[in-house]
Design a protein around this motif. Sequence first.
Motif, PDB file in Angstrom:
ATOM      1  N   ASP A 213      35.292  41.001  33.533  1.00 15.36           N
ATOM      2  CA  ASP A 213      34.563  40.017  34.336  1.00 15.36           C
ATOM      3  C   ASP A 213      35.397  38.760  34.561  1.00 15.36           C
ATOM      4  OD1 ASP A 213      31.822  41.414  34.235  1.00 15.36           O
ATOM      5  OD2 ASP A 213      32.335  41.210  32.116  1.00 15.36           O
ATOM      6  N   LYS A 238      36.269  37.509  38.220  1.00 15.31           N
ATOM      7  CA  LYS A 238      36.236  38.499  39.304  1.00 15.31           C
ATOM      8  C   LYS A 238      35.308  37.991  40.403  1.00 15.31           C
ATOM      9  CE  LYS A 238      36.516  42.812  38.231  1.00 15.31           C
ATOM     10  NZ  LYS A 238      36.231  44.192  37.731  1.00 15.31           N
ATOM     11  N   VAL A 245      41.812  43.448  43.416  1.00 14.08           N
ATOM     12  CA  VAL A 245      42.439  44.485  42.598  1.00 14.08           C
ATOM     13  C   VAL A 245      43.215  45.409  43.515  1.00 14.08           C
ATOM     14  CG1 VAL A 245      42.041  46.420  41.039  1.00 14.08           C
ATOM     15  CG2 VAL A 245      40.628  44.365  40.862  1.00 14.08           C
ATOM     16  N   LEU A 256      46.784  43.077  40.048  1.00  9.34           N
ATOM     17  CA  LEU A 256      45.985  41.963  40.535  1.00  9.34           C
ATOM     18  C   LEU A 256      46.817  41.215  41.556  1.00  9.34           C
ATOM     19  CD1 LEU A 256      44.464  40.441  37.275  1.00  9.34           C
ATOM     20  CD2 LEU A 256      43.452  42.107  38.802  1.00  9.34           C
TER      21      LEU A 256
END
Length: 259
Positions: A213, A238, A245, A256
């Motif tokens: 998260d 996120k 991603v 990332l």
Amino acid sequence: THQIQMMYGHHPNHESFQEMLQTFGQLVENKVLPAEKKTEMERVQDPLKNLTFQLSQSGKFNKQAMETAIAQTKKNEKIPEAVYGQIADFGLPGMAFSEQLGGLEIPYPVFMACLETLGKASPSVGVRYAISNTVMEGLRFNFEAGRLSGYGESILRELIAGEKLAGFALTEGSAAGSNIMKEMITRAVPLKNGSGYRITGGKMYITNVETADVFAVFARTSEPAKDGLGISMFLVEKGTPGFKVGQRSEEHTSELQSH
């Protein structure tokens, strides 16, 4: 169990430590190990055969049916979220943290014994929590030093409570290993209004990339000195604008990209 006995045999909470380890071991044996075996069996099967079977079962062969079949195949190859939920409910994420932060304040070796038990059944699940714990330890260090912001403390408390999971974003495509601190390309520049930073760059081999998260993202904030300083750690949740991603390379690692 013998190590905990040797280290804490005279501790007033020794019996509760042993009971905790035994209870967690039963959870791992009854829930994690069967789930790991099931996912491993799914992974060794022919994915094309699985897709064909699911499509034939649905009786549809259009694009939507194909996407649904692919999603189901991927889901079958993963540990069910309910298993992770039971691990969090047991208190593993917050075991070694103080009651002040909402943790259980259990001695670190007891936490490590539980983590080792988990890793024996499923290395990937063990790493999931070990990496998140690494981020939590960094935040705890700054909290105890009086350098953690209110936002950082709120994230730390959510991680300790098992409400969030953390990822660790350090490695880059052109910078890795012992040279990462000197060769890091990712940059963080303060915004003119002072409300935050703009991070530009990309990371790879990020553990928990699909499930985390919040990510500990390392970026250069100044030119490196002789001692390799000039790197800062940022908490990036996120869903942050510009954060995405990239290509998934393994079960729990990927790239990332941020701009």
